[in-house]
Design a protein around this motif. Sequence first.
Motif, PDB file in Angstrom:
ATOM      1  N   MET A   1      -0.624 -11.404   0.677  1.00  0.00           N
ATOM      2  CA  MET A   1      -1.993 -11.385   0.168  1.00  0.00           C
ATOM      3  C   MET A   1      -2.421 -12.788  -0.250  1.00  0.00           C
TER       4      MET A   1
ATOM      5  N   PRO B   1       0.832  -1.211   0.000  1.00  0.00           N
ATOM      6  CA  PRO B   1       0.000   0.000   0.000  1.00  0.00           C
ATOM      7  C   PRO B   1       0.866   1.261   0.000  1.00  0.00           C
TER       8      PRO B   1
ATOM      9  N   ASP C   1     -11.994  -5.128  -5.002  1.00  0.00           N
ATOM     10  CA  ASP C   1     -11.074  -4.050  -4.627  1.00  0.00           C
ATOM     11  C   ASP C   1      -9.608  -4.488  -4.635  1.00  0.00           C
ATOM     12  N   HIS C   2      -9.340  -5.657  -5.222  1.00  0.00           N
ATOM     13  CA  HIS C   2      -7.978  -6.183  -5.337  1.00  0.00           C
ATOM     14  C   HIS C   2      -7.294  -6.329  -3.974  1.00  0.00           C
ATOM     15  N   SER C   3      -8.064  -6.600  -2.933  1.00  0.00           N
ATOM     16  CA  SER C   3      -7.480  -6.767  -1.607  1.00  0.00           C
ATOM     17  C   SER C   3      -7.155  -8.224  -1.294  1.00  0.00           C
ATOM     18  N   SER C   4      -7.662  -9.152  -2.106  1.00  0.00           N
ATOM     19  CA  SER C   4      -7.362 -10.560  -1.900  1.00  0.00           C
ATOM     20  C   SER C   4      -7.543 -11.325  -3.212  1.00  0.00           C
TER      21      SER C   4
END
Length: 239
Positions: A83, A29, A183-186
């Motif tokens: 991730m 991030p 949201d491309h978080s996982s």
Amino acid sequence: ENGMDNLERSDLGGDIHNDNPAEELNAFPVDKPGMHYGYPWCFTEYELGSPKAEGRGSQWALEGQAVADDAYCKNPEKNVPPMHSMQSHSAPLGISFYGKDWKQVSECCRGLDVGAEGANETDGLTSVNTTSTTTTNSSSCEEIMALALPCQYIGNAFVPFHGSWNRDDPTGYKVVRLAFDEDHSSVKEEEDFIWAGKDGPKWKTGMRPVDVAFGPRGEMYISSYKSGEILLVRSQPTQ
């Protein structure tokens, strides 16, 4: 990120190198610079036969160092877990996102209205909806996307696995597809995309994938170490 080789930890089974540590996909991030991601103090579990196993992605301290213990490694404020965790010794050497490099490919796919009037499915590739308006016109899109990978892969990551050298049963030697949540978080799905075949992970030609790139018509190119091959992957032309 490639994991280390020849991993041992006495209280987790001694020699645990065959299925540990996991290869990692890490997120960085922009609003959290300077975070620590494990090595050389912590490693990521992929598969442990120990009763102490905590599951894929769990963090453990490496033996032979005095900087971090298990508590440190399991604290995400001090050590960020991956991730996504992948089979140990697969040796991922690159990552490419479909639709990122060529504007016309992503534009043509955005112009498709899947399931709406004027759109239809053919051989895994959705045909162009001629009622849509994008910078790239419909006739151009039909030509550009004729042999492209399916638009459903837009935004997916493709990772070449170079292959193992010190695992009892060889692994890797393939390209995997990673699909993300909104949201491309996982990573919500990992799929083998290109592999040698039913006779084992190694290719008869000696192919060992190094990197993946996409051409201007949505085709995929896979480079290989030593064998000197460039493998072209594209959709079948429609009749």
